[in-house]
Design an enzyme around this catalytic site. Structure first.
Site, PDB file in Angstrom:
ATOM      1  N   ARG A  28       0.919  -1.284   0.055  1.00 39.53           N
ATOM      2  CA  ARG A  28      -0.042  -0.352  -0.060  1.00 39.53           C
ATOM      3  C   ARG A  28       0.834   1.237  -0.199  1.00 39.53           C
ATOM      4  NH1 ARG A  28      -4.012  -0.636   4.580  1.00 39.53           N
ATOM      5  NH2 ARG A  28      -4.063  -2.817   4.350  1.00 39.53           N
ATOM      6  N   ARG A  74      -3.579   6.659  -0.178  1.00 44.98           N
ATOM      7  CA  ARG A  74      -3.967   7.627   0.537  1.00 44.98           C
ATOM      8  C   ARG A  74      -2.874   8.564   1.483  1.00 44.98           C
ATOM      9  NH1 ARG A  74      -9.543   5.029   2.538  1.00 44.98           N
ATOM     10  NH2 ARG A  74      -7.821   3.298   2.911  1.00 44.98           N
ATOM     11  N   TYR A 114     -14.811 -11.479   0.147  1.00 46.60           N
ATOM     12  CA  TYR A 114     -15.733 -10.389  -0.350  1.00 46.60           C
ATOM     13  C   TYR A 114     -17.000 -10.870  -1.091  1.00 46.60           C
ATOM     14  CZ  TYR A 114     -12.070  -7.577   1.602  1.00 46.60           C
ATOM     15  OH  TYR A 114     -11.113  -6.776   2.467  1.00 46.60           O
TER      16      TYR A 114
HETATM   17  O1  CP3 Z   1       0.366   0.371  -3.205  1.00 46.22           O
HETATM   18  C1  CP3 Z   1      -0.380  -0.777  -3.303  1.00 46.22           C
HETATM   19  O2  CP3 Z   1      -0.273  -1.459  -2.327  1.00 46.22           O
HETATM   20  C2  CP3 Z   1      -1.076  -1.038  -4.558  1.00 46.22           C
HETATM   21  C3  CP3 Z   1      -2.455  -1.195  -4.631  1.00 46.22           C
HETATM   22  C4  CP3 Z   1      -3.455  -2.028  -3.596  1.00 46.22           C
HETATM   23  C5  CP3 Z   1      -4.776  -1.595  -3.443  1.00 46.22           C
HETATM   24  N1  CP3 Z   1      -5.447  -2.311  -2.884  1.00 46.22           N
HETATM   25  C6  CP3 Z   1      -5.178  -0.242  -3.521  1.00 46.22           C
HETATM   26  C7  CP3 Z   1      -6.259   0.298  -2.779  1.00 46.22           C
HETATM   27  C8  CP3 Z   1      -3.277  -3.381  -3.452  1.00 46.22           C
HETATM   28  C9  CP3 Z   1      -1.866  -4.319  -3.467  1.00 46.22           C
HETATM   29  C10 CP3 Z   1      -4.651  -3.638  -2.805  1.00 46.22           C
HETATM   30  C11 CP3 Z   1      -4.882  -5.215  -2.553  1.00 46.22           C
HETATM   31  C12 CP3 Z   1      -5.881  -5.373  -1.699  1.00 46.22           C
HETATM   32  N2  CP3 Z   1      -7.148  -4.614  -1.616  1.00 46.22           N
HETATM   33  C13 CP3 Z   1      -6.067  -6.231  -0.510  1.00 46.22           C
HETATM   34  C14 CP3 Z   1      -4.942  -7.123  -0.127  1.00 46.22           C
HETATM   35  C15 CP3 Z   1      -3.770  -6.549   0.401  1.00 46.22           C
HETATM   36  C16 CP3 Z   1      -4.004  -6.088   1.983  1.00 46.22           C
HETATM   37  O3  CP3 Z   1      -4.089  -4.795   2.398  1.00 46.22           O
HETATM   38  O4  CP3 Z   1      -4.151  -6.940   2.793  1.00 46.22           O
HETATM   39  C17 CP3 Z   1      -7.041  -6.438   0.083  1.00 46.22           C
HETATM   40  C18 CP3 Z   1      -7.768  -6.901   1.373  1.00 46.22           C
HETATM   41  C19 CP3 Z   1      -7.851  -5.362  -0.799  1.00 46.22           C
HETATM   42  C20 CP3 Z   1      -9.319  -4.803  -0.568  1.00 46.22           C
HETATM   43  C21 CP3 Z   1      -9.385  -3.449  -0.129  1.00 46.22           C
HETATM   44  N3  CP3 Z   1      -9.539  -2.490  -1.159  1.00 46.22           N
HETATM   45  C22 CP3 Z   1      -9.464  -2.594   1.256  1.00 46.22           C
HETATM   46  C23 CP3 Z   1      -9.621  -3.660   2.552  1.00 46.22           C
HETATM   47  C24 CP3 Z   1      -9.616  -1.564   0.851  1.00 46.22           C
HETATM   48  C25 CP3 Z   1      -9.463  -0.248   1.784  1.00 46.22           C
HETATM   49  C26 CP3 Z   1     -10.773   0.339   2.340  1.00 46.22           C
HETATM   50  C27 CP3 Z   1     -10.696   1.707   3.109  1.00 46.22           C
HETATM   51  O5  CP3 Z   1     -11.028   2.618   2.496  1.00 46.22           O
HETATM   52  O6  CP3 Z   1     -10.190   1.608   4.092  1.00 46.22           O
HETATM   53  C28 CP3 Z   1      -9.559  -1.361  -0.551  1.00 46.22           C
HETATM   54  C29 CP3 Z   1      -9.383   0.026  -1.151  1.00 46.22           C
HETATM   55  C30 CP3 Z   1      -7.954   0.585  -1.678  1.00 46.22           C
HETATM   56  N4  CP3 Z   1      -7.312  -0.403  -2.400  1.00 46.22           N
HETATM   57  C31 CP3 Z   1      -7.665   1.719  -1.723  1.00 46.22           C
HETATM   58  C32 CP3 Z   1      -6.422   1.793  -2.231  1.00 46.22           C
HETATM   59  C33 CP3 Z   1      -5.454   2.694  -2.434  1.00 46.22           C
HETATM   60  C34 CP3 Z   1      -8.150   3.031  -0.936  1.00 46.22           C
HETATM   61  C35 CP3 Z   1      -9.009   3.520  -1.852  1.00 46.22           C
HETATM   62  C36 CP3 Z   1      -9.064   5.007  -1.685  1.00 46.22           C
HETATM   63  O7  CP3 Z   1      -8.065   5.791  -2.078  1.00 46.22           O
HETATM   64  O8  CP3 Z   1     -10.128   5.474  -1.662  1.00 46.22           O
END
Ligand code: CP3
Length: 369
Positions: A45, A49, A173
């Site tokens: 990540r 943000r 999910y």
């Molecule tokens: O920088 C990176 O790591 C690359 C991008 C990345 C994202 N999601 C972008 C993202 C990666 C590798 C993921 C994988 C992902 N997504 C996982 C596995 C990794 C982990 O964290 O365990 C999981 C479980 C998800 C599902 C998911 N998508 C979650 C739990 C969330 C967060 C929700 C929140 O708002 O707290 C997302 C959204 C997400 N994915 C964001 C990003 C940058 C935030 C979205 C935003 O900016 O509004």
């Protein structure tokens, strides 16, 4: 083993001899190994943000729309590489992107995560997924391929890590309809209708695997399979219901030369079984010291991890002590990619990450230790 195209960064920009690939293929920093100049570091990540430049370009664009806009995806993927000088980019996307491309009505709700409009629970739900066209799906991956090409054109010698979610985590999910603590519907499906569960997990593995392979063929030099929520399973349930489907995902790239990283949270008891799904590098969260992880894996597998993300909020002194401890313990493994134990928290000061990268590079440069 199939080769990558001559224009792939693996060949064109020699990402195969980068610090990331050296560590991932079992090399410690050494003057004798091309590219093994220091221990590589990147952050799960790292895009997102915590970066003001991310918040700026994302303004007014929905998360999944951003993931399907190649220019925006490439820009966001490169942002942390430019700023922090990390040793890899991680493709900006999400584990549910292939599900959306397969036609599932899913959105990512800020502060919540992926939300699925119609949870997948019945045989009819699963049969409908199976009836979707794999050819249409391959065509829908074009924006992903284009985004990877744009990204790697900028990253050149810095390798891009492609990724996807593992079937259990993604299916959780789909079945729950959103984030979950206990995966009750998912496990209920698994335990009561195992044949149906296996069909769903195999379908998710196929689409996620195609998404992963598309990233590699378009320019990614390593892959990571996120089974973030596998720690909710016992070892027995993992090997009975899940492991084979994670292996099916890896099968989509095992003919290619790229390292295969596998990561989960709270998966200390599953490490050996997760590796057996086909990983060549194991990601370890911050709950298990790397020397202990290495011992459990028999000292043969390069490791990735595992600074506690909370250390990003601690004093510089506490952080440096923690980083040195992770480096020391990581010395036990045949190769060590430095990372956090899980993702960068939203409110992290990006300056702390930049300093951390410099610290890891200084402490691990060939000759430094
Ligand atoms: O920088 C990176 O790591 C690359 C991008 C990345 C994202 N999601 C972008 C993202 C990666 C590798 C993921 C994988 C992902 N997504 C996982 C596995 C990794 C982990 O964290 O365990 C999981 C479980 C998800 C599902 C998911 N998508 C979650 C739990 C969330 C967060 C929700 C929140 O708002 O707290 C997302 C959204 C997400 N994915 C964001 C990003 C940058 C935030 C979205 C935003 O900016 O509004």
């Amino acid at each position: 083993m199939s080769d990558l195209d001559v224009t792939h960064p693996w060949h064109q920009h020699h990402t195969s001899t980068s610090p990331l690939l050296a560590a991932a293929t079992g090399h410690r920093p050494s003057p004798d190994i091309p590219g093994a100049t220091h221990r590589p570091v990147w952050f799960m990540r790292q895009a997102g943000r915590s970066l003001p430049e991310y918040r700026e370009v994302r303004q007014g664009t929905d998360m999944l729309d951003a993931c399907l806009n190649p220019e925006l995806t490439a820009e966001i993927t490169c942002q942390p590489v430019r700023r922090h000088h990390v040793d890899a980019g991680i493709f900006f996307s999400d584990i549910v992107v292939p599900m959306k491309l397969a036609g599932i009505d899913v959105e990512i709700v800020p502060g919540t995560g992926p939300v699925v409009a119609h949870p997948i629970r019945t045989e009819a739900d699963i049969a409908a997924l199976e009836a979707t066209s794999a050819d249409d799906f391959e065509a829908a991956l074009d924006p992903i391929r284009e985004a990877v090409r744009l990204t790697t054109a900028e990253l050149t010698t810095t390798p891009l890590i492609g990724f996807c979610g593992a079937p259990f985590t993604v299916a959780s999910y789909l079945v729950e309809g959103g984030p979950s603590r206990e995966y009750l519907h998912t496990k209920a499906l698994m335990f009561s209708r195992p044949a149906l569960w296996h069909r769903l997990a195999a379908w998710v593995a196929d689409r996620s695997g195609r998404f992963l392979r598309a990233q590699v063929l378009a320019g990614a030099s390593a892959v990571q399979l996120f089974d973030s929520w596998a720690g909710g399973l016992s070892l027995e349930d993992y090997t009975t219901y899940v492991q084979q489907h994670s292996a099916e995902v890896f099968d989509h790239v095992t003919d290619l030369p790229v390292p295969r990283i596998h990561f989960g949270v709270n998966t200390a008891e599953l490490l050996v079984a997760m590796r057996a799904a086909g990983a060549t590098v194991m990601g370890v969260d911050h709950r298990l010291p790397l020397d202990e992880a290495n011992a459990r894996l028999g000292g043969t597998t390069p490791l990735q991890g595992n600074i506690d993300p909370a250390m990003l909020f601690a004093t510089p002194q506490a952080r440096e002590t923690a980083v040195r401890r992770v480096l020391d313990r990581g010395t036990a493994a045949p190769g060590h990619i430095v990372n956090l134990g899980h993702g960068v928290p939203q409110h992290t000061d990006p300056g702390v990450l930049t300093d951390l990268v410099a610290m890891v590079h200084d402490l691990t440069r060939v000759g430094a230790r």
